[in-house]
Design a protein around this motif. Structure first.
Motif, PDB file in Angstrom:
ATOM      1  N   ARG A  15       0.852  -1.163   0.123  1.00 42.36           N
ATOM      2  CA  ARG A  15       0.097   0.045   0.006  1.00 42.36           C
ATOM      3  C   ARG A  15       0.877   1.164  -0.111  1.00 42.36           C
ATOM      4  NH1 ARG A  15      -0.302   4.039   2.643  1.00 42.36           N
ATOM      5  NH2 ARG A  15       0.876   3.118   4.138  1.00 42.36           N
ATOM      6  N   ARG A  16       0.613   2.264  -0.926  1.00 36.82           N
ATOM      7  CA  ARG A  16       1.288   3.421  -1.077  1.00 36.82           C
ATOM      8  C   ARG A  16       0.453   4.374  -1.006  1.00 36.82           C
ATOM      9  NH1 ARG A  16       4.826   0.904   0.512  1.00 36.82           N
ATOM     10  NH2 ARG A  16       4.157   2.259   2.211  1.00 36.82           N
ATOM     11  N   SER A  17       0.768   5.839  -0.828  1.00 35.35           N
ATOM     12  CA  SER A  17       0.204   6.811  -0.837  1.00 35.35           C
ATOM     13  C   SER A  17       0.559   7.363  -2.276  1.00 35.35           C
ATOM     14  CB  SER A  17       0.648   8.156   0.043  1.00 35.35           C
ATOM     15  OG  SER A  17       0.132   7.598   1.490  1.00 35.35           O
ATOM     16  N   LYS A  19      -0.290  10.242  -5.224  1.00 30.42           N
ATOM     17  CA  LYS A  19      -1.121  11.460  -5.114  1.00 30.42           C
ATOM     18  C   LYS A  19      -1.695  11.538  -6.333  1.00 30.42           C
ATOM     19  CE  LYS A  19       2.163  13.991  -2.613  1.00 30.42           C
ATOM     20  NZ  LYS A  19       2.604  15.320  -1.991  1.00 30.42           N
ATOM     21  N   PHE A 139      -4.899   8.000  -1.649  1.00 32.70           N
ATOM     22  CA  PHE A 139      -4.270   8.996  -1.115  1.00 32.70           C
ATOM     23  C   PHE A 139      -5.164   9.666  -0.095  1.00 32.70           C
ATOM     24  CE2 PHE A 139      -2.794  13.508  -0.941  1.00 32.70           C
ATOM     25  CZ  PHE A 139      -1.257  13.205  -0.592  1.00 32.70           C
ATOM     26  N   TRP A 140      -4.523   9.639   0.956  1.00 33.46           N
ATOM     27  CA  TRP A 140      -5.284  10.019   2.350  1.00 33.46           C
ATOM     28  C   TRP A 140      -4.634  11.486   2.547  1.00 33.46           C
ATOM     29  CZ3 TRP A 140      -5.399   7.120   7.783  1.00 33.46           C
ATOM     30  CH2 TRP A 140      -5.786   7.883   8.366  1.00 33.46           C
ATOM     31  N   SER A 141      -5.551  12.396   2.127  1.00 32.82           N
ATOM     32  CA  SER A 141      -5.205  13.928   2.323  1.00 32.82           C
ATOM     33  C   SER A 141      -5.969  14.929   3.542  1.00 32.82           C
ATOM     34  CB  SER A 141      -5.468  14.511   1.337  1.00 32.82           C
ATOM     35  OG  SER A 141      -5.263  16.207   1.190  1.00 32.82           O
ATOM     36  N   THR A 142      -5.224  15.526   4.285  1.00 33.96           N
ATOM     37  CA  THR A 142      -5.815  16.449   5.472  1.00 33.96           C
ATOM     38  C   THR A 142      -5.465  17.748   5.170  1.00 33.96           C
ATOM     39  OG1 THR A 142      -3.717  15.894   6.789  1.00 33.96           O
ATOM     40  CG2 THR A 142      -5.986  14.532   6.805  1.00 33.96           C
ATOM     41  N   GLY A 143      -4.716  18.230   3.769  1.00 33.90           N
ATOM     42  CA  GLY A 143      -4.359  19.434   3.618  1.00 33.90           C
ATOM     43  C   GLY A 143      -5.370  20.797   3.532  1.00 33.90           C
ATOM     44  N   ARG A 180      10.619   3.955   5.127  1.00 35.46           N
ATOM     45  CA  ARG A 180      10.545   4.117   6.365  1.00 35.46           C
ATOM     46  C   ARG A 180      11.838   4.586   7.184  1.00 35.46           C
ATOM     47  NH1 ARG A 180       6.175   4.516   4.992  1.00 35.46           N
ATOM     48  NH2 ARG A 180       4.070   3.704   5.741  1.00 35.46           N
TER      49      ARG A 180
HETATM   50  C1  LIG Z   1      -3.810  11.246   8.882  1.00 40.55           C
HETATM   51  C2  LIG Z   1      -3.030  11.185   7.378  1.00 40.55           C
HETATM   52  C3  LIG Z   1      -3.123  12.289   6.702  1.00 40.55           C
HETATM   53  C4  LIG Z   1      -2.312  12.635   5.593  1.00 40.55           C
HETATM   54  N1  LIG Z   1      -2.433  13.765   4.945  1.00 40.55           N
HETATM   55  C5  LIG Z   1      -1.552  13.955   4.094  1.00 40.55           C
HETATM   56  C6  LIG Z   1      -1.579  15.337   3.506  1.00 40.55           C
HETATM   57  O1  LIG Z   1      -2.392  16.241   3.589  1.00 40.55           O
HETATM   58  N2  LIG Z   1      -0.776  15.238   2.316  1.00 40.55           N
HETATM   59  C7  LIG Z   1       0.127  14.643   1.926  1.00 40.55           C
HETATM   60  O2  LIG Z   1       0.888  14.707   1.016  1.00 40.55           O
HETATM   61  N3  LIG Z   1       0.094  13.176   2.620  1.00 40.55           N
HETATM   62  C8  LIG Z   1      -0.734  13.104   3.542  1.00 40.55           C
HETATM   63  N4  LIG Z   1      -0.480  11.786   4.050  1.00 40.55           N
HETATM   64  C9  LIG Z   1      -0.123  10.715   3.574  1.00 40.55           C
HETATM   65  C10 LIG Z   1       1.299  10.336   3.990  1.00 40.55           C
HETATM   66  O3  LIG Z   1       2.005  11.639   3.474  1.00 40.55           O
HETATM   67  C11 LIG Z   1       2.108   9.137   3.777  1.00 40.55           C
HETATM   68  O4  LIG Z   1       1.434   8.305   4.498  1.00 40.55           O
HETATM   69  C12 LIG Z   1       3.443   8.899   4.183  1.00 40.55           C
HETATM   70  O5  LIG Z   1       4.370   9.919   3.140  1.00 40.55           O
HETATM   71  C13 LIG Z   1       4.222   7.510   4.243  1.00 40.55           C
HETATM   72  O6  LIG Z   1       3.907   6.914   2.752  1.00 40.55           O
HETATM   73  P1  LIG Z   1       2.985   5.958   2.715  1.00 40.55           P
HETATM   74  O7  LIG Z   1       1.541   6.002   2.910  1.00 40.55           O
HETATM   75  O8  LIG Z   1       3.232   5.446   0.861  1.00 40.55           O
HETATM   76  O9  LIG Z   1       3.554   4.568   3.326  1.00 40.55           O
HETATM   77  C14 LIG Z   1      -1.424  11.474   5.202  1.00 40.55           C
HETATM   78  C15 LIG Z   1      -1.451  10.252   5.935  1.00 40.55           C
HETATM   79  C16 LIG Z   1      -2.088  10.318   7.008  1.00 40.55           C
HETATM   80  C17 LIG Z   1      -1.938   9.120   8.086  1.00 40.55           C
END
Ligand SMILES: Cc1cc2nc3c(=O)[nH]c(=O)nc-3n(C[C@H](O)[C@H](O)[C@H](O)COP(=O)(O)O)c2cc1C
Length: 191
Positions: A15-17, A19, A139-143, A180
Motif C-alpha cells: 500500500r502506498r500513498s 497523489k 491517497f489520504w489527504s488532510t491538507g 521508512r
Molecule cells: C492522517 C493522515 C493524513 C495525511 N495527509 C496527507 C496530506 O495532507 N498530504 C500528503 O502529502 N500526505 C498525507 N498523508 C500521507 C502521508 O504523506 C504518507 O502516508 C507517508 O508519506 C508515508 O507514505 P506511504 O503512505 O506510501 O507509506 C497523510 C497520512 C495520514 C495517516
C-alpha cells in the motif's frame, strides 16, 4: 493460513500513498468503491459506536473546486499560497472518486473522542488496503481546508464531529517505492 498471511502482508506492505496528480483519469466502477466502503464498516469500534461516515464524490472535481474555494475564502492572506490553491483545485481532475471520511461523535460519553478518531482511522486503512488489493491507487489527504471549521460547515457536520480526511481513489501507471526512516528496533521494545 500461511497463504492468507502472505497475501495480507503483501497488500499491507505494498500500500502506498499515490497523489491524485499521479492518477490517470480512469474510472473505478462504483460497485468496487461500495465494496471498499463495506470493508470500512468492519473496523474495530469500542462500544460499537461505529463512528465512521463517508461522503462519496463520484465526480471528485466537484469536491475539489469547493475545497479550493473554501481554502481561498478562509485562509488569511499572509498564509494563502496560490500554488496550493491551484493544486487543490486540480486534485480531482485525474482521480476517480473522492471519499470524505468523517468521525461522527456518538452519544456514548464513556468512549473518548480519541477512540472514535482511532476507529475511523482503522476504517480508512481498511479502504486503503482493499484498494491496494484491487490495484486501485489511494491517497489520504488532510491538507488545505479539509480539517478546518469551514469544511465542517460545508458538510453540515455536528459540533463534535470531525473530518478525518479525504481519500482520493483512482488508477496510476506507476507505483512508488515505500520508505521508512526509523528502524523497527527503535519502535519495538520486546521484554
Ligand atoms: C492522517 C493522515 C493524513 C495525511 N495527509 C496527507 C496530506 O495532507 N498530504 C500528503 O502529502 N500526505 C498525507 N498523508 C500521507 C502521508 O504523506 C504518507 O502516508 C507517508 O508519506 C508515508 O507514505 P506511504 O503512505 O506510501 O507509506 C497523510 C497520512 C495520514 C495517516
Amino acid at each position: 493460513m500461511d497463504n492468507t498471511f502472505a497475501t495480507i502482508s503483501a497488500i499491507i506492505k505494498n500500500r502506498r500513498s499515490i497523489k491524485p496528480v499521479m492518477m490517470n483519469g480512469k474510472k473505478i466502477p462504483d460497485y468496487q468503491v461500495r465494496s471498499l466502503l463495506e470493508l470500512a464498516d468492519w473496523a474495530p469500534t469500542h462500544g460499537l459506536t461505529e463512528p465512521w461516515r463517508f461522503v462519496v464524490y463520484a465526480n471528485p472535481a466537484d469536491f475539489c473546486h469547493e475545497h479550493a474555494r473554501l481554502y481561498k475564502e478562509h485562509t488569511p492572506a499572509e498564509n494563502f499560497i496560490e500554488a496550493s490553491y491551484n493544486n487543490f483545485y486540480a486534485q480531482g481532475d485525474k482521480a476517480s472518486h473522492a471519499i470524505i471520511a468523517i468521525m461522527k461523535r456518538g452519544d456514548l460519553p464513556k468512549i473518548p473522542v480519541k477512540e472514535e478518531v482511532e476507529a475511523v482511522a482503522c476504517s480508512i486503512q481498511n479502504i486503503l488496503l482493499g484498494a491496494t488489493a484491487l490495484n486501485i491507487a489511494s491517497f489520504w489527504s488532510t491538507g488545505g481546508a479539509i480539517t478546518k471549521p469551514a469544511m465542517k460547515e460545508f458538510l453540515n457536520l455536528g459540533e463534535h464531529d470531525q473530518v478525518a480526511g479525504v481519500i482520493y481513489l483512482g488508477y496510476a501507471d506507476e507505483h512508488p517505492a515505500g520508505s521508512r526512516k526509523v528502524p523497527m528496533e527503535e519502535k519495538v521494545k520486546w521484554l
